[in-house]
Design an enzyme around this catalytic site. Structure first.
Site, PDB file in Angstrom:
ATOM      1  N   LYS A   1      13.824  22.620  21.339  1.00  0.00           N
ATOM      2  CA  LYS A   1      12.667  23.337  21.878  1.00  0.00           C
ATOM      3  C   LYS A   1      12.093  22.563  23.055  1.00  0.00           C
ATOM      4  CE  LYS A   1      11.310  25.560  17.588  1.00  0.00           C
ATOM      5  NZ  LYS A   1      10.179  25.939  16.729  1.00  0.00           N
TER       6      LYS A   1
ATOM      7  N   LYS B   1      15.073  19.501  18.102  1.00  0.00           N
ATOM      8  CA  LYS B   1      15.458  20.840  17.649  1.00  0.00           C
ATOM      9  C   LYS B   1      15.804  21.769  18.812  1.00  0.00           C
ATOM     10  CE  LYS B   1      14.701  20.262  13.231  1.00  0.00           C
ATOM     11  NZ  LYS B   1      15.723  20.419  12.237  1.00  0.00           N
TER      12      LYS B   1
END
Length: 76
Positions: free
Chosen positions: A49, A47
């Site tokens: 992150k 994602k």
């Protein structure tokens, strides 16, 4: 009597802050059961992150928060 029989929530919980605490307290206050999904390191990376802490460290911090705060009254 709890408002809901089950509440599910999830997140990365990398650096736990006041918003996380408020969310957890609310979840435990409205339900007799709470399921917490903790984002894996691989999903976080997928994602985009970049968590500061590993999954294991984040899990330990989350458990510690729940056990040490008023949330412990709701743990079964």
């Amino acid at each position: 009597m709890p408002q809901f029989g089950l509440v599910a929530m999830g997140g990365t919980f990398d650096v736990i802050h006041a918003g996380h605490i408020a969310l957890l307290e609310r979840a435990f206050s409205i339900s007799s059961r709470v399921i917490i999904g903790l984002t894996s390191d691989s999903l976080a990376a997928k994602k985009g992150k970049k968590p500061w802490h590993t999954y294991s460290q984040r899990l330990d911090s989350l458990k510690s928060l729940i056990e040490k705060n008023t949330l412990e009254d709701h743990i079964r």
